[in-house]
Scaffold this active site. Structure first.
Site, mmCIF file in Angstrom:
data_model
loop_
_atom_site.group_PDB
_atom_site.id
_atom_site.type_symbol
_atom_site.label_atom_id
_atom_site.label_comp_id
_atom_site.label_asym_id
_atom_site.label_seq_id
_atom_site.Cartn_x
_atom_site.Cartn_y
_atom_site.Cartn_z
ATOM 1 N N GLU A 193 -11.301 -10.859 -5.766
ATOM 2 C CA GLU A 193 -9.868 -10.860 -5.471
ATOM 3 C C GLU A 193 -9.444 -12.129 -4.744
ATOM 4 O O GLU A 193 -8.297 -12.290 -4.371
ATOM 5 C CB GLU A 193 -9.482 -9.608 -4.673
ATOM 6 C CG GLU A 193 -10.293 -9.346 -3.430
ATOM 7 C CD GLU A 193 -9.915 -8.027 -2.738
ATOM 8 O OE1 GLU A 193 -8.849 -7.471 -3.025
ATOM 9 O OE2 GLU A 193 -10.705 -7.574 -1.893
ATOM 10 N N ARG B 287 2.197 -10.719 -1.309
ATOM 11 C CA ARG B 287 2.511 -9.542 -2.126
ATOM 12 C C ARG B 287 3.546 -8.624 -1.484
ATOM 13 O O ARG B 287 4.042 -7.695 -2.109
ATOM 14 C CB ARG B 287 1.222 -8.777 -2.475
ATOM 15 C CG ARG B 287 0.526 -8.115 -1.320
ATOM 16 C CD ARG B 287 -0.919 -7.751 -1.665
ATOM 17 N NE ARG B 287 -1.127 -6.335 -1.880
ATOM 18 C CZ ARG B 287 -2.319 -5.750 -1.944
ATOM 19 N NH1 ARG B 287 -3.421 -6.457 -1.837
ATOM 20 N NH2 ARG B 287 -2.424 -4.473 -2.136
ATOM 21 N N HIS C 56 0.812 -1.216 0.000
ATOM 22 C CA HIS C 56 0.000 0.000 0.000
ATOM 23 C C HIS C 56 0.840 1.258 0.000
ATOM 24 O O HIS C 56 0.411 2.301 -0.471
ATOM 25 C CB HIS C 56 -1.043 -0.058 1.109
ATOM 26 C CG HIS C 56 -2.132 -1.003 0.735
ATOM 27 N ND1 HIS C 56 -2.091 -2.337 1.073
ATOM 28 C CD2 HIS C 56 -3.225 -0.833 -0.052
ATOM 29 C CE1 HIS C 56 -3.139 -2.940 0.540
ATOM 30 N NE2 HIS C 56 -3.840 -2.058 -0.148
ATOM 31 N N ASP D 62 -4.581 -8.642 -4.911
ATOM 32 C CA ASP D 62 -4.779 -9.810 -4.056
ATOM 33 C C ASP D 62 -4.995 -11.073 -4.881
ATOM 34 O O ASP D 62 -4.468 -12.130 -4.541
ATOM 35 C CB ASP D 62 -5.969 -9.584 -3.120
ATOM 36 C CG ASP D 62 -5.562 -8.741 -1.919
ATOM 37 O OD1 ASP D 62 -4.517 -9.036 -1.324
ATOM 38 O OD2 ASP D 62 -6.269 -7.769 -1.597
ATOM 39 N N CYS E 44 -9.681 -2.977 -10.567
ATOM 40 C CA CYS E 44 -9.099 -1.856 -9.833
ATOM 41 C C CYS E 44 -7.743 -2.215 -9.234
ATOM 42 O O CYS E 44 -7.165 -1.435 -8.499
ATOM 43 C CB CYS E 44 -10.059 -1.355 -8.757
ATOM 44 S SG CYS E 44 -10.454 -2.616 -7.539
#
Ligand code: PEP
Ligand code: MG
Length: 564
Positions: free
Chosen positions: A429, A463, A187, A453, A500
């Site tokens: 996801e 990730r 993030h 994800d 997205c």
């Protein structure tokens, strides 16, 4: 040259500010001069108060009064005689060093607050910890640069920069960032892209190989860092930076144009945001909507959950500014690498497989419904789409809908209006949701594929883990086949399918996704015009053919070389 991962494009040239983790060592032994120790403590208190006041001022002017409140609370703790007298008394009677007195008294207060019945009081323990750690750092002369209080332009070099630290970064002073950990879909990296801040992540040993104040070039596109560059290298990168600025200016010519292929097939390019503050960039880059508002950032960097009214104001602002364009607001997706300490998610061995997102919300209905009520109240100010993250089963979809209906009745019972045209959708996801897309499609208005994800779960690659990063592969045939299946099933059921995750802005894959029939691409605002250019140079019928060919290939390497 040092090589990490290209997390956010752009060139930054400037001096490094290296943030090394500093440990706080509590001094042992007795003091002979008690008065001197008390003065030392008082000086540290004054310095801490100064810092907190400055933070308060700064945050008040940049992020508003909600976020600034926390520093008012900190100041009250710092000036509370119950705390300060207890520390001074301990120095006097036990003849201990000030750090030992602060540490002992703080531990006592923290334990007392943690044991209290009301949640609000328990949460104060975190504030006490924060304040007393600040006093300890000042006693020991440990300097921790405050990201929101920087006064000169720097390139931040850190082991990690948390999403909440990212939120407090002052863009006028931070030219770029380098971290030792994290992948491209962490993030921190995602936020850097939204802020259009050049970033290289996963650069091992960065904090030991780069010196403080060292001159650096960060190439966020290549994932490279040049410490102490010579004049020629600086010239080359300054020219590269100029070219990038020019290319961006050229792309601005596409503002106001539709996102249409040469044979007239139209798609929608939308933006991912983390706060209402991102909307300037969103509108500047001509997004056709917001495809993902990650609301968890509203919950971060504070000590209690945002109230319904606070959230309502934020959602209303976003919907109003988007002026009728579709605005997908995702419900709280906490957990994984997004930690919100006051929500008390227990430490987990596998946080990405753990207590995250709707899993947490469905077990905390009041928290969930507070958000839903705020969204419903805001719905009359724009074109609201509500999206649930981390859906893995039909049961969860039904539960989310049940809570939404409960929240709707509660809002209406107050005599308030709710829009009749809200769309509700889910993120695809988790592989289990992707596989039953045909079933889920009958219960929602739209799908949005969360590839960040989805890839980690399909390929079984954390990730955040740079050791296995090369296995995190958007070109893996399993990933592409699953995405194709989700788009196909969504369309068969007559619902919209968007994406997205970061893959939506991967230029090598734009035509493949277009050819699979993806209609809504949501990404960091900086990628929108680039993708529009790519789409306008494409042909839909050729893209369909390309997608069919790619889906026949058996390995990522074959797919990449085919597309190259
Ligand atoms: C995703 O998983 O692709 C996504 C968009 O959500 P996040 O990155 O916030 O987990
Ligand atoms: Mg996700």
């Amino acid at each position: 040259m040092l090589v990490g991962k290209n997390a956010s494009q752009g060139i930054a040239i400037g001096r490094a500010l290296v943030m090394r983790p500093q440990s706080i060592n509590i001094e042992t032994g007795h003091v002979s001069d008690v008065e001197r120790e008390k003065v030392r403590f008082q000086n540290a208190l004054n310095k801490s108060a100064d810092e907190i006041r400055k933070l308060h001022e700064k945050v008040l002017s940049t992020l508003g009064s909600d976020k600034a409140q926390i520093f008012e609370a900190h100041l009250m703790i710092l000036e509370d005689p119950e705390l300060t007298d207890a520390i001074t008394e301990k120095i006097t009677t036990d003849k201990v060093k000030a750090t030992k007195a602060v540490d002992d008294v703080a531990k006592g207060f923290i334990a007392m607050f943690e044991a209290m019945d009301q949640e609000y009081m328990r949460e104060r323990a975190l504030d006490i910890k924060d304040v007393t750690e600040r006093i300890l750092r000042n006693l020991l002369g440990i300097q921790v640069p405050d990201l929101s209080l920087l006064t000169m332009s720097v390139i931040l070099v850190a082991h990690d920069i948390t999403p909440s630290q990212m939120a407090s970064i002052d863009l006028k002073c931070v030219l770029g960032i380098i971290t030792e950990v994290g992948g491209k879909t962490s993030h921190t990296a995602i936020m850097a892209r939204t802020l259009e801040l050049p970033a290289v992540v996963g650069l091992r040993d960065a904090t030991s190989s780069i010196h403080d104040s060292e001159y650096l070039i960060v190439d966020g596109e290549a994932g490279e860092v040049y410490p102490n560059p010579n004049a020629d290298t600086i010239r080359i990168f300054e020219a590269k930076r100029e070219r990038a600025i020019k290319a961006k200016q050229e792309l601005m010519g596409l503002v106001g144009h539709p996102s249409k292929t040469q044979d007239g097939h139209e798609v929608f390019l939308e933006a991912n945001i983390a706060s209402a503050m991102d909307l300037d960039t969103v509108l500047r880059n001509d997004a056709q909507g917001v495809g993902l508002f990650r609301t968890e950032f509203i919950y971060m960097d504070r000590t209690t959950s945002p109230s319904e009214d606070e959230q309502f104001e934020i959602y209303r602002k976003v919907l109003e500014r988007m002026a009728g364009k579709p605005t997908v607001i995702r419900t709280l997706d906490v957990g994984g690498d997004k930690n919100v300490s006051y929500l008390k998610i227990p430490k987990e061995d596998n946080p990405f497989l753990g207590f995250r997102a709707v899993r947490y919300c469905l077990r905390n209905p009041e928290l969930f419904k507070t958000q839903l009520r705020a969204l419903l109240r805001a719905s009359i100010y724009g074109n609201l789409h509500i999206m649930y993250p981390m859906i893995s089963s039909l049961h969860e979809v039904k539960e989310c809908k049940r809570y939404l209906e409960e929240a709707r009745s509660e809002v209406k019972a107050r005599g308030l209006h709710v829009s009749e045209t809200i769309k509700t959708g889910i993120m695809i996801e988790i592989p289990s949701a992707a596989v039953i897309a045909d079933i889920l499609a009958k219960h929602v208005d739209f799908f949005s594929i969360g590839t960040n994800d989805l890839i980690q779960y399909v390929c079984a690659v954390d990730r955040m883990n740079e050791n296995v990063h090369d296995l995190y592969d958007p070109f893996h045939p399993a990933v592409l086949r699953l995405i194709n299946q989700v788009i196909h099933e969504g369309h068969k059921a007559g619902i919209e399918v968007g994406m997205c995750g970061e893959m939506a802005s991967n230029e090598l894959l734009t035509e493949v996704l277009l050819g699979m029939g993806l209609t809504h691409f949501s990404m960091a605002p900086s990628g929108i015009l680039r993708t529009r250019k790519k789409i306008s140079n494409s042909s839909f019928s050729k893209a369909q053919k390309l997608a069919r060919e790619v889906l026949k290939l058996g390995s990522s390497e074959e797919i990449k070389s085919f597309l190259a």
